[in-house]
Design a protein around this motif. Structure first.
Motif, short mmCIF file in Angstrom:
data_model
loop_
_atom_site.label_atom_id
_atom_site.label_comp_id
_atom_site.label_asym_id
_atom_site.label_seq_id
_atom_site.Cartn_x
_atom_site.Cartn_y
_atom_site.Cartn_z
N ALA A 359 0.70 -1.43 -0.20
CA ALA A 359 -0.56 0.26 0.00
C ALA A 359 1.50 1.38 -0.22
CB ALA A 359 -1.11 0.05 1.23
N LEU A 360 0.73 2.28 -0.77
CA LEU A 360 0.92 3.44 -0.62
C LEU A 360 0.15 4.50 0.05
CD1 LEU A 360 3.69 4.96 -2.30
CD2 LEU A 360 1.88 5.59 -3.98
N PHE A 361 1.07 4.93 0.93
CA PHE A 361 -0.60 6.00 1.14
C PHE A 361 0.87 7.90 0.77
CE2 PHE A 361 -0.21 3.25 4.07
CZ PHE A 361 -0.68 2.69 4.46
N ALA A 362 -0.45 9.01 0.72
CA ALA A 362 0.16 10.36 0.20
C ALA A 362 0.00 10.88 1.36
CB ALA A 362 -0.01 10.20 -0.84
N THR A 363 0.09 12.68 1.24
CA THR A 363 -0.58 13.55 1.73
C THR A 363 -0.89 14.29 0.24
OG1 THR A 363 1.66 14.38 1.88
CG2 THR A 363 1.32 13.80 3.83
N VAL A 364 -1.98 14.83 0.19
CA VAL A 364 -2.33 15.72 -0.89
C VAL A 364 -2.76 16.87 -0.37
CG1 VAL A 364 -4.55 15.80 -2.03
CG2 VAL A 364 -3.18 13.77 -1.50
N LYS A 365 -2.36 18.01 -0.21
CA LYS A 365 -2.21 19.22 -0.36
C LYS A 365 -3.68 19.98 -0.61
CE LYS A 365 0.66 21.02 1.95
NZ LYS A 365 1.02 21.01 3.25
N SER A 366 -4.39 21.24 -0.25
CA SER A 366 -5.28 21.38 -0.74
C SER A 366 -5.69 22.23 -1.25
CB SER A 366 -5.93 22.78 0.32
OG SER A 366 -6.22 22.03 1.72
N ALA A 367 -6.55 22.43 -2.61
CA ALA A 367 -6.73 22.70 -4.13
C ALA A 367 -6.48 24.06 -3.70
CB ALA A 367 -7.86 22.59 -4.39
N GLU A 368 -6.15 25.01 -4.79
CA GLU A 368 -6.07 26.56 -4.80
C GLU A 368 -7.73 27.00 -4.68
OE1 GLU A 368 -4.46 25.08 -6.76
OE2 GLU A 368 -1.86 25.57 -6.66
N GLY A 369 -7.82 28.17 -4.13
CA GLY A 369 -9.65 28.41 -3.93
C GLY A 369 -9.59 28.25 -2.65
N ALA A 370 -9.69 27.01 -1.74
CA ALA A 370 -10.27 26.00 -0.58
C ALA A 370 -9.94 27.14 0.31
CB ALA A 370 -8.92 25.28 -0.25
N PRO A 371 -10.47 27.26 1.03
CA PRO A 371 -10.60 28.29 2.66
C PRO A 371 -9.33 28.27 3.36
CG PRO A 371 -12.89 27.50 2.39
CD PRO A 371 -11.68 26.76 1.18
N LYS A 372 -8.87 29.39 4.27
CA LYS A 372 -7.78 29.53 4.44
C LYS A 372 -7.91 28.16 6.18
CE LYS A 372 -3.64 32.40 6.68
NZ LYS A 372 -3.96 33.81 7.26
N ASN A 373 -6.46 27.56 6.62
CA ASN A 373 -6.38 26.40 6.60
C ASN A 373 -7.43 25.27 6.87
OD1 ASN A 373 -4.69 27.73 8.14
ND2 ASN A 373 -5.42 29.51 9.00
N SER A 374 -7.71 25.13 5.70
CA SER A 374 -8.76 24.17 5.55
C SER A 374 -7.84 23.08 6.38
CB SER A 374 -9.15 23.80 4.03
OG SER A 374 -9.56 24.93 3.69
N ASP A 375 -9.03 21.80 6.63
CA ASP A 375 -8.13 20.44 6.25
C ASP A 375 -7.70 19.53 5.32
OD1 ASP A 375 -8.29 20.52 9.84
OD2 ASP A 375 -10.19 18.77 9.22
N GLU A 376 -6.39 19.05 5.49
CA GLU A 376 -6.22 18.38 4.39
C GLU A 376 -5.99 17.40 4.32
OE1 GLU A 376 -2.34 21.93 3.10
OE2 GLU A 376 -1.74 20.22 4.16
N SER A 377 -5.25 16.54 3.71
CA SER A 377 -5.58 14.31 3.35
C SER A 377 -4.93 14.06 2.97
CB SER A 377 -6.35 14.81 2.48
OG SER A 377 -7.43 15.12 2.09
N VAL A 378 -5.11 12.67 3.40
CA VAL A 378 -3.67 11.54 3.49
C VAL A 378 -4.81 10.33 2.56
CG1 VAL A 378 -2.63 9.70 4.70
CG2 VAL A 378 -2.60 11.78 5.68
N ALA A 379 -3.96 9.92 1.08
CA ALA A 379 -4.38 9.09 0.80
C ALA A 379 -3.72 7.81 0.41
CB ALA A 379 -4.60 9.64 -0.46
N ARG A 380 -4.67 6.39 1.02
CA ARG A 380 -4.09 5.19 1.35
C ARG A 380 -4.59 4.85 -0.68
NH1 ARG A 380 -3.69 -0.03 4.14
NH2 ARG A 380 -4.29 -1.31 2.78
N ILE A 381 -3.56 4.15 -0.89
CA ILE A 381 -3.61 3.73 -2.54
C ILE A 381 -2.85 2.10 -2.60
CG2 ILE A 381 -3.07 3.17 -4.90
CD1 ILE A 381 -2.44 7.03 -4.00
N ASP A 382 -4.25 1.05 -2.74
CA ASP A 382 -4.12 -0.49 -2.34
C ASP A 382 -3.39 -0.85 -3.75
OD1 ASP A 382 -4.71 -1.29 -0.19
OD2 ASP A 382 -6.63 -0.31 -0.80
N LEU A 383 -1.57 -2.03 -3.79
CA LEU A 383 -1.74 -1.67 -5.55
C LEU A 383 -1.22 -2.68 -5.54
CD1 LEU A 383 2.06 0.49 -4.17
CD2 LEU A 383 -0.11 0.87 -5.98
#
Length: 383
Positions: A359-383
């Motif tokens: 399994a691969l994991f990635a942090t995913v930053k907020s998109a442009e235009g998202a509210p300031k200090n929005s929560d960001e994400s972790v993704a799990r990818i089953d390979l």
């Protein structure tokens, strides 16, 4: 010149740590992955968790995933902390508060220690992963006076690399004219040596303990090799790349993989610090170098804004986050073919890998235009 460089170093270090790779200065917005397409890929699961997510590491011993949350900035900003996650569900199991903003991570799983780079404060925070507690802080450098008489650190820090067998932690210190490599004795919890001579903003690092080498790259296309016995630079290679941001090692194959980002803000800042430097390419590539002499083996088009790499030697795969493009490129490391792009949405940043579960994991930053200090994400990818 020295003190002016400190201010430039602070500006670029903050950008590198806090979001430069999103290509914010482009004339047009970066392409975004279609959220519906992301949801349709059953291999990818995401969880919005915290503000300012950066690096993560997997602990087979603890059965946990650790993610650094630097927190937010300004009003309604969350504090910095380490999140301990269930790697299967991405549920938060524990939160470890930090007294400084944490960005980079390195783990000594056998010893139960997590090292957190407080890159803007020139420090490393040490955590006991069994008790989920901070057990110490290693100050890498002290502040000095800049040209206005204000206090500033001589270097800032982005990546950490650990050699657990030899009880050493390595941290490149960013500076626009005089980057250095900090070598930390993890048993004594103090800096063992500071190695100078790494040019414009040393960023990437990979350790080959068996060969006795530490490989370091910088944002002016140079690749260095450091002898782990003498702690001296033994080679400097002028590569065909322009902005060597991150490195990944294939020790058995004698290869270094490197992202060449090609970011316009790096080009702008670098022109101020190094007016005679001639850019070597447009970036958005992955380079493959020989660990023996730094010669170029291959270069591959990655995607827009490549940042992190993860090499999987068992399956002969290389994973690369294309932060501006919202995807992760998957390469066959024998043929160098691009096999597919995994669409994560927004801005995938750092990677971790669970070899046992593939399994691969990635942090995913907020998109442009998202509210300031929005929560960001972790993704799990089953390979």
């Amino acid at each position: 010149m020295r003190h002016s460089s400190l201010r430039l170093a602070t500006a670029l270090a903050a950008s590198l740590l806090c979001g430069l790779a999103a290509h914010a200065e482009q004339a047009a917005p970066a392409p975004q992955a279609d959220p519906a397409a992301v949801r349709q890929d059953s291999r990818i699961r995401t969880a919005a968790l915290a503000q300012g997510l950066y690096e993560l590491v997997h602990s087979p011993r603890q059965g946990a995933l650790f993610a650094a949350s630097a927190g937010g900035f300004g009003e309604n900003a969350a504090p910095s902390r380490i999140l301990r996650l269930d790697p299967e569900t991405l549920a938060v199991q524990a939160e470890i508060p930090l007294d400084r903003k944490g960005f980079g991570l390195a783990i000594d799983d056998a010893a139960g220690r997590l090292y957190v780079g407080a890159g803007l404060d020139a420090a490393v925070i040490v955590i006991d992963t069994a008790d989920n507690k901070v057990v110490g802080t290693i100050q890498l450098a002290e502040k000095i006076k800049d040209e206005k008489g204000e206090d500033a650190y001589p270097h800032h820090f982005r990546e950490l690399a650990l050699d657990p067998q030899n009880h050493r932690l390595y941290a490149p210190g960013l500076h626009p004219t005089g980057s250095s490599l900090y070598v930390v004795d993890t048993e004594a919890m103090k800096v063992e040596k500071v190695v100078p001579g790494f040019g414009y903003n040393a960023t990437g690092i990979a350790i080959d303990p068996a060969a006795g080498r530490v490989h370091v790259s910088n944002l002016q296309g140079q690749l260095f090799a450091v002898d782990t016995g003498t702690l001296e630079i033994v080679s400097t290679v002028e590569t065909g790349a322009d902005q060597l941001l991150n490195l990944a090692l294939d020790a058995e194959g004698g290869r270094l993989f490197a992202t060449d980002q090609g970011h316009p803000r790096v080009t702008k800042y670098r022109a101020e610090a190094l007016p005679d430097y001639q850019p070597r390419g447009e970036g958005n590539q992955v380079f493959v170098f020989s660990t023996r002499d730094g010669s170029e083996i291959r270069r591959m088009a990655s995607g827009e804004g490549p940042v992190a790499l993860r090499f999987d030697g068992e399956h002969r795969r290389l994973y690369v986050t294309n932060r501006a493009e919202g995807s992760i490129s998957v390469f066959d490391t024998d043929s160098y073919d691009l096999l597919e792009k995994l669409e994560t949405g927004a801005h995938p940043n750092s990677l971790a890998f669970d070899a046992g579960q593939n399994a691969l994991f990635a942090t995913v930053k907020s998109a442009e235009g998202a509210p300031k200090n929005s929560d960001e994400s972790v993704a799990r990818i089953d390979l």
